[in-house]
Design a protein around this motif. Structure first.
Motif, PDB file in Angstrom:
ATOM      1  N   PHE A 334       0.850  -1.206   0.000  1.00 50.65           N
ATOM      2  CA  PHE A 334       0.000   0.000   0.000  1.00 50.65           C
ATOM      3  C   PHE A 334       0.878   1.246   0.000  1.00 50.65           C
ATOM      4  O   PHE A 334       0.637   2.211  -0.727  1.00 50.65           O
ATOM      5  N   PHE A 335       1.921   1.215   0.832  1.00 51.01           N
ATOM      6  CA  PHE A 335       2.858   2.341   0.922  1.00 51.01           C
ATOM      7  C   PHE A 335       3.468   2.651  -0.443  1.00 51.01           C
ATOM      8  O   PHE A 335       3.497   3.799  -0.897  1.00 51.01           O
ATOM      9  N   THR A 336       3.959   1.610  -1.125  1.00 48.59           N
ATOM     10  CA  THR A 336       4.669   1.862  -2.388  1.00 48.59           C
ATOM     11  C   THR A 336       3.699   2.268  -3.507  1.00 48.59           C
ATOM     12  O   THR A 336       4.022   3.090  -4.351  1.00 48.59           O
ATOM     13  N   ARG A 337       2.469   1.725  -3.480  1.00 45.38           N
ATOM     14  CA  ARG A 337       1.487   2.132  -4.498  1.00 45.38           C
ATOM     15  C   ARG A 337       1.094   3.591  -4.306  1.00 45.38           C
ATOM     16  O   ARG A 337       0.945   4.336  -5.274  1.00 45.38           O
ATOM     17  N   ALA A 338       0.902   3.986  -3.059  1.00 54.07           N
ATOM     18  CA  ALA A 338       0.532   5.378  -2.783  1.00 54.07           C
ATOM     19  C   ALA A 338       1.666   6.300  -3.226  1.00 54.07           C
ATOM     20  O   ALA A 338       1.434   7.360  -3.823  1.00 54.07           O
ATOM     21  N   LEU A 339       2.888   5.876  -2.961  1.00 51.43           N
ATOM     22  CA  LEU A 339       4.058   6.660  -3.359  1.00 51.43           C
ATOM     23  C   LEU A 339       4.104   6.830  -4.882  1.00 51.43           C
ATOM     24  O   LEU A 339       4.280   7.936  -5.404  1.00 51.43           O
ATOM     25  N   SER A 340       3.908   5.720  -5.600  1.00 46.79           N
ATOM     26  CA  SER A 340       3.973   5.771  -7.067  1.00 46.79           C
ATOM     27  C   SER A 340       2.888   6.691  -7.623  1.00 46.79           C
ATOM     28  O   SER A 340       3.138   7.496  -8.520  1.00 46.79           O
ATOM     29  N   HIS A 341       1.668   6.557  -7.092  1.00 50.19           N
ATOM     30  CA  HIS A 341       0.575   7.384  -7.586  1.00 50.19           C
ATOM     31  C   HIS A 341       0.893   8.863  -7.384  1.00 50.19           C
ATOM     32  O   HIS A 341       0.726   9.685  -8.281  1.00 50.19           O
ATOM     33  N   ARG A 342       1.414   9.184  -6.196  1.00 52.00           N
ATOM     34  CA  ARG A 342       1.687  10.586  -5.834  1.00 52.00           C
ATOM     35  C   ARG A 342       2.756  11.200  -6.746  1.00 52.00           C
ATOM     36  O   ARG A 342       2.599  12.296  -7.265  1.00 52.00           O
ATOM     37  N   VAL A 343       3.843  10.458  -6.950  1.00 51.37           N
ATOM     38  CA  VAL A 343       4.946  11.056  -7.716  1.00 51.37           C
ATOM     39  C   VAL A 343       4.631  11.097  -9.212  1.00 51.37           C
ATOM     40  O   VAL A 343       4.984  12.059  -9.894  1.00 51.37           O
ATOM     41  N   ASP A 344       3.915  10.084  -9.713  1.00 53.62           N
ATOM     42  CA  ASP A 344       3.522  10.109 -11.127  1.00 53.62           C
ATOM     43  C   ASP A 344       2.593  11.295 -11.374  1.00 53.62           C
ATOM     44  O   ASP A 344       2.699  11.984 -12.388  1.00 53.62           O
ATOM     45  N   LEU A 345       1.678  11.526 -10.433  1.00 51.92           N
ATOM     46  CA  LEU A 345       0.744  12.638 -10.578  1.00 51.92           C
ATOM     47  C   LEU A 345       1.494  13.969 -10.601  1.00 51.92           C
ATOM     48  O   LEU A 345       1.231  14.829 -11.451  1.00 51.92           O
ATOM     49  N   ALA A 346       2.437  14.136  -9.692  1.00 50.31           N
ATOM     50  CA  ALA A 346       3.156  15.415  -9.609  1.00 50.31           C
ATOM     51  C   ALA A 346       3.892  15.706 -10.917  1.00 50.31           C
ATOM     52  O   ALA A 346       3.856  16.838 -11.425  1.00 50.31           O
ATOM     53  N   VAL A 347       4.523  14.684 -11.485  1.00 46.07           N
ATOM     54  CA  VAL A 347       5.245  14.901 -12.755  1.00 46.07           C
ATOM     55  C   VAL A 347       4.244  15.224 -13.863  1.00 46.07           C
ATOM     56  O   VAL A 347       4.470  16.128 -14.676  1.00 46.07           O
ATOM     57  N   ALA A 348       3.106  14.531 -13.863  1.00 46.41           N
ATOM     58  CA  ALA A 348       2.090  14.801 -14.891  1.00 46.41           C
ATOM     59  C   ALA A 348       1.562  16.231 -14.748  1.00 46.41           C
ATOM     60  O   ALA A 348       1.295  16.902 -15.757  1.00 46.41           O
ATOM     61  N   LEU A 349       1.393  16.704 -13.526  1.00 42.54           N
ATOM     62  CA  LEU A 349       0.889  18.066 -13.309  1.00 42.54           C
ATOM     63  C   LEU A 349       1.831  19.103 -13.920  1.00 42.54           C
ATOM     64  O   LEU A 349       1.403  20.169 -14.352  1.00 42.54           O
ATOM     65  N   GLU A 350       3.109  18.792 -13.924  1.00 41.21           N
ATOM     66  CA  GLU A 350       4.082  19.744 -14.467  1.00 41.21           C
ATOM     67  C   GLU A 350       4.007  19.841 -15.991  1.00 41.21           C
ATOM     68  O   GLU A 350       4.625  20.730 -16.594  1.00 41.21           O
ATOM     69  N   GLY A 351       3.298  18.870 -16.620  1.00 39.15           N
ATOM     70  CA  GLY A 351       3.157  18.908 -18.080  1.00 39.15           C
ATOM     71  C   GLY A 351       4.501  18.708 -18.757  1.00 39.15           C
ATOM     72  O   GLY A 351       5.358  17.984 -18.239  1.00 39.15           O
ATOM     73  N   PRO A 352       4.725  19.371 -19.904  1.00 44.34           N
ATOM     74  CA  PRO A 352       5.992  19.177 -20.633  1.00 44.34           C
ATOM     75  C   PRO A 352       7.219  19.465 -19.766  1.00 44.34           C
ATOM     76  O   PRO A 352       8.249  18.822 -19.908  1.00 44.34           O
ATOM     77  N   GLU A 353       7.072  20.425 -18.840  1.00 49.56           N
ATOM     78  CA  GLU A 353       8.194  20.760 -17.945  1.00 49.56           C
ATOM     79  C   GLU A 353       8.635  19.536 -17.132  1.00 49.56           C
ATOM     80  O   GLU A 353       9.800  19.391 -16.745  1.00 49.56           O
ATOM     81  N   GLY A 354       7.677  18.638 -16.885  1.00 48.21           N
ATOM     82  CA  GLY A 354       7.974  17.438 -16.094  1.00 48.21           C
ATOM     83  C   GLY A 354       9.003  16.535 -16.755  1.00 48.21           C
ATOM     84  O   GLY A 354       9.616  15.693 -16.097  1.00 48.21           O
TER      85      GLY A 354
END
Ligand SMILES: Cc1cc2nc3c(=O)[nH]c(=O)nc-3n(C[C@H](O)[C@H](O)[C@H](O)COP(=O)(O)OP(=O)(O)OC[C@H]3O[C@@H](n4cnc5c(N)ncnc54)[C@H](O)[C@@H]3O)c2cc1C
Length: 415
Positions: A334-354
């Motif tokens: 659960f810990f690692t899935r939550a971590l993956s979701h959070r960091v993937d989302l943050a990079v996606a939010l940055e768009g091309p800058e990500g």
């Protein structure tokens, strides 16, 4: 629902007063985390060698402070330098520490792996010699388990130890050894009886990492840091009294270390959290997008669920009601899935800058975290292996078929 009613979300009066003491100590000795690049405790991810060295120095200094002021090893027995309190006290301390810019970093992992193992299986001399310097941060350790042909199937390992008088002579290769380049000692498993089935002929050793014949070669990861290493052992001599537990009984000792490892990872401090993702969403002007808001809600929910899981385990520890304790593999996945979701989302939010290594914040924090998610998902047992554990140990499903469990190791097919 039955569990919800059974879990204590409030501290006992004793833990509440302990929590206040912890806060007072932390307020005096550490700053609150700001959640940005000015936090030194985030620098475990630093690619700049000077920043990385400074991070290690601060980790050692923090651990020494904890030790000197009686806040290290809260649940460790007093005779090993700890405070002899309950595991619930340590949980409370960790919960509070998460809000502050302080960490013992790589030292925490060594304490979680080596400490319980030596307490359960070590000789009185080994406990006396190694546990206190481990807790004070004076000596650091690494874990010499995985090999090129033995990871998930660790018991297949091929490093050999042969007895020669009062010493063992070890030859072989380890890989993915975290922090070996900084370690004073290693916990090592090697094969001492190749004629026995793979789990039966292993022995667990303490090895001085400065012994002649040990060569540590750093492995540079995708993020540009060398967190782990290859370790080559050529005619390394280990005194016979450095065996932990009994000769050929090393698997029993290893299991103690592995159990501590998965719970250590699931309880580890996190470099990123909901606040950090929200800050990125605001900076990138994405907070009005309903789909983004939905994903942000999921980050917040995961964080809350993880906290409740921690509380549930805290209740299990405090009340001795073992039926409440969550399986370590469930927590870890659960810990690692939550971590993956959070960091993937943050990079996606940055768009091309990500896609840039140095994003607009100029520090590549999410880029590093995104690549680093795989460390948590693989290290300490892969997600698939933990799912197997849950199937077999929690759900009672049939054991995974194996053709080589009873076969002498030297007759097994190996990669
Ligand atoms: C950041 C990090 C730090 C590490 N630090 C250390 C350390 O300090 N010391 C140390 O000894 N090791 C360390 N490791 C190694 C780690 O323990 C192994 O990587 C891990 O056990 C997996 O082994 P492997 O890499 O050989 O993969 P493999 O076991 O070869 O697995 C390859 C793939 O097959 C899958 N698989 C394997 N077996 C099964 C199965 N039975 N059922 C279903 N799927 C399966 C795996 O899930 C994986 O996807 C570290 C690893 C990482 C990532």
């Amino acid at each position: 629902m039955a569990y919800a009613a059974a879990v204590d979300f409030e501290d006992t009066p004793e833990l509440a007063s302990f929590r206040a003491e912890v806060r007072a100590f932390l307020d005096e000795h550490a700053a609150l985390r700001r959640g940005d690049g000015s936090d030194w405790s985030r620098n475990g991810a630093a690619t700049d060698p000077e920043v990385a060295a400074d991070f290690r120095r601060r980790c050692v200094a923090w651990q020494r402070l904890l030790f000197e002021q009686g806040w290290a090893g809260l649940a460790w027995p007093e005779r090993f330098g700890g405070r002899g309190l309950s595991a619930a006290h340590q949980i409370v301390f960790n919960q509070e520490l998460a809000a502050y810019d302080a960490t013992a970093g790589f030292l925490t992992a060594a304490q979680a792996l080596v400490g319980p193992t030596l307490m359960v299986h070590g000789s009185a001399e080994q406990q006396q010699r190694y546990l206190t310097p481990l807790l004070s941060g004076e000596e650091s350790w690494c874990q010499l388990f995985s090999e090129p042909g033995a990871g998930s199937d660790l018991a297949a390992l091929a490093t050999r130890a042969v007895r020669d008088g009062d010493e063992w002579v070890v030859n072989g290769q380890k890989v993915w050894t975290s922090s070996a380049q900084h370690a004073d000692f290693g916990i090592l498993i090697a094969r001492t009886d190749p004629d026995a089935p793979k789990h039966a002929g292993l022995t667990y050793f303490i090895v001085d990492m400065r012994s002649p014949g040990i060569e540590v070669r750093p492995l540079v990861q995708a993020q540009g840091v060398a967190h782990f290493n290859e370790v080559f052992l050529s005619d390394v001599r280990i005194p016979a009294d450095h065996v932990v537990g009994d000769v050929d009984e090393g698997w029993k000792v290893t299991r103690t270390t592995l159990r501590s490892e998965s719970s250590m990872i699931s309880g580890a401090g996190q470099a990123s959290n909901f606040e950090a993702v929200l800050a990125t969403a605001r900076r990138c002007g994405r907070t009005d997008d309903p789909l983004v808001r939905q994903e942000l809600a999921r980050v917040a929910t995961n964080e809350r669920v993880l906290r409740w899981m921690g509380w549930r385990n805290q209740t299990a520890v405090m009340t001795g009601r073992r039926e409440l304790a969550l399986h370590g593999s469930l927590l870890k996945n659960f810990f690692t899935r939550a971590l993956s979701h959070r960091v993937d989302l943050a990079v996606a939010l940055e768009g091309p800058e990500g896609m840039l290594w140095l994003d607009a914040e100029g520090e590549g924090f999410w880029q590093y975290q995104c690549l680093n998610q795989f460390a948590s998902r693989i290290g300490g047992g892969t997600e698939e292996v933990h799912r197997n554990n849950l199937g077999e140990q929690a759900l009672g499903l049939p054991r995974e078929p194996s053709t080589d469990r009873e076969v002498p190791w030297n007759q097994t097919v190996r990669s």
